[in-house]
Design a protein around this motif. Structure first.
Motif, PDB file in Angstrom:
ATOM      1  N   ASN A 234       0.808  -1.227   0.000  1.00  0.00           N
ATOM      2  CA  ASN A 234       0.000   0.000   0.000  1.00  0.00           C
ATOM      3  C   ASN A 234       0.842   1.278   0.000  1.00  0.00           C
ATOM      4  OD1 ASN A 234      -2.372  -1.453  -0.081  1.00  0.00           O
ATOM      5  ND2 ASN A 234      -2.677  -1.413   2.135  1.00  0.00           N
TER       6      ASN A 234
ATOM      7  N   ASP B 103      -0.586  -8.033   0.298  1.00  0.00           N
ATOM      8  CA  ASP B 103      -1.909  -7.699   0.851  1.00  0.00           C
ATOM      9  C   ASP B 103      -2.282  -6.256   0.538  1.00  0.00           C
ATOM     10  OD1 ASP B 103      -4.273  -8.157   2.339  1.00  0.00           O
ATOM     11  OD2 ASP B 103      -3.361  -7.320   4.146  1.00  0.00           O
ATOM     12  N   CYS B 104      -2.107  -5.860  -0.712  1.00  0.00           N
ATOM     13  CA  CYS B 104      -2.311  -4.465  -1.101  1.00  0.00           C
ATOM     14  C   CYS B 104      -3.767  -4.184  -1.458  1.00  0.00           C
ATOM     15  CB  CYS B 104      -1.429  -4.109  -2.297  1.00  0.00           C
ATOM     16  SG  CYS B 104       0.333  -4.048  -1.908  1.00  0.00           S
ATOM     17  N   SER B 105      -4.221  -2.985  -1.094  1.00  0.00           N
ATOM     18  CA  SER B 105      -5.570  -2.553  -1.430  1.00  0.00           C
ATOM     19  C   SER B 105      -5.569  -1.218  -2.159  1.00  0.00           C
ATOM     20  CB  SER B 105      -6.423  -2.450  -0.158  1.00  0.00           C
ATOM     21  OG  SER B 105      -5.835  -1.553   0.773  1.00  0.00           O
ATOM     22  N   ASP B 106      -4.401  -0.731  -2.542  1.00  0.00           N
ATOM     23  CA  ASP B 106      -4.299   0.542  -3.260  1.00  0.00           C
ATOM     24  C   ASP B 106      -3.971   0.273  -4.732  1.00  0.00           C
ATOM     25  OD1 ASP B 106      -1.666  -0.222  -3.146  1.00  0.00           O
ATOM     26  OD2 ASP B 106      -0.909   1.660  -2.350  1.00  0.00           O
TER      27      ASP B 106
END
Length: 293
Positions: free
Chosen positions: A9, A39-42
């Motif tokens: 992120n 575990d990226c959400s961007d």
């Protein structure tokens, strides 16, 4: 070579890191840039994939959060004979890739290579930090070497994870401990790369410094505060003292050191009061008191 970048992120920082690799001199041998999105959400994935036309990119996802999990995934994916570890907030200088290529060719008996890390304060840093940076730069992973010295002792001054390399066949035998390294809820955790290097050295492997492999380590405004620095030095000392019982004497020394720092904060020059500040944070960490400034 595989240039492995584990990121979570921080898409904007990753873009700057990859742009520096685009501008770097190319090695003579084949290389790949391996980005592990942890575990990226961007926008990490599209940012990384956007460099595919300019760099030999490989982008993979590691869903289990934690830097050691991401590093171990990189080991599994890497195709190079040498894995060069690079942080997503590090900007490589022009000779970076060629320096590691040359070091591996010149030192075939070495399995570990360490580069230079120069802290680079991003934005508009406070005057006190600019004046006293050399006192606290260890919190920013500073590593400075002018010679290609060999190291083989587990207690030697070792490279840091922002800029080091290990021969891939050796790295696969020494994986990263998931209990170490940054992970959600524990931003000051670390030491996973030091543990791996010490294990390799204890097994008889040898390392050398590569002074021409230089990165500028970007330090954002969020890490340019007394509170962040206190948290770093406190957590580092606490980790080193793990398992040792706290004593009343230790707590007394920590309190005394804090009072000395606090008195000097408005009277002394930054280099002087920052030295007292670091000592106070470390003593507090060892004694298990005052986790926050």
């Amino acid at each position: 070579m595989t240039i492995a970048i584990c990121t979570r992120n921080r898409a904007s920082l990753l873009a700057r890191c990859l742009a520096s690799l685009v501008a770097a001199e190319r090695p003579t041998s084949a290389f790949e840039i391996l980005v592990v999105a942890n575990d990226c959400s961007d926008e990490t994935l599209p940012v990384a994939q956007g460099f595919a036309a300019r760099l030999p990119m490989v982008v993979v996802e590691e869903p289990q959060a934690g830097l050691s999990h991401a590093r171990n995934r990189a080991i599994a994916e890497a195709r190079g004979q040498l894995i060069v570890w690079l942080d997503d907030d590090a900007l490589v200088r022009s000779s970076f890739l060629r320096a590691y290529e040359a070091a591996m060719a010149a030192s075939p008996r070495c399995s570990i290579f360490g580069g230079v890390i120069v802290p680079c304060l991003d934005g508009e840093p406070p005057a006190w930090l600019l004046a006293g940076l050399d006192v606290v730069e260890s919190a920013y992973a500073a590593r400075r070497r002018a010679a290609a010295d060999i190291f083989a002792d587990v207690d030697a001054d070792l490279p840091f994870g922002a800029n080091y390399a290990m021969v891939a066949d050796v790295q696969r035998r020494f994986r990263f401990d998931p209990e170490l390294g940054r992970r959600p809820g524990n931003p000051f955790a670390g030491g996973e790369e030091i543990a791996v290097m010490r294990a390799a050295l204890a097994a008889g492997h040898v390392g050398r410094w590569v002074p021409e492999a230089i990165v500028d380590h970007l330090i954002g405004p969020e890490r340019q505060t007394e509170a962040w620095l206190w948290g770093y030095f406190h957590a580092d000392a606490k980790q080193r003292a793990s398992g040792r019982p706290a004593s009343l004497w230790g707590r007394f020394k920590a309190g005394r050191a804090f009072r000395r720092y606090w008195r000097a904060r408005t009277r002394a020059q930054p280099q002087e009061w920052l030295a007292l500040f670091v000592k106070a944070a470390q003593l507090a960490g060892k004694a298990g008191v005052r986790p926050d400034l």
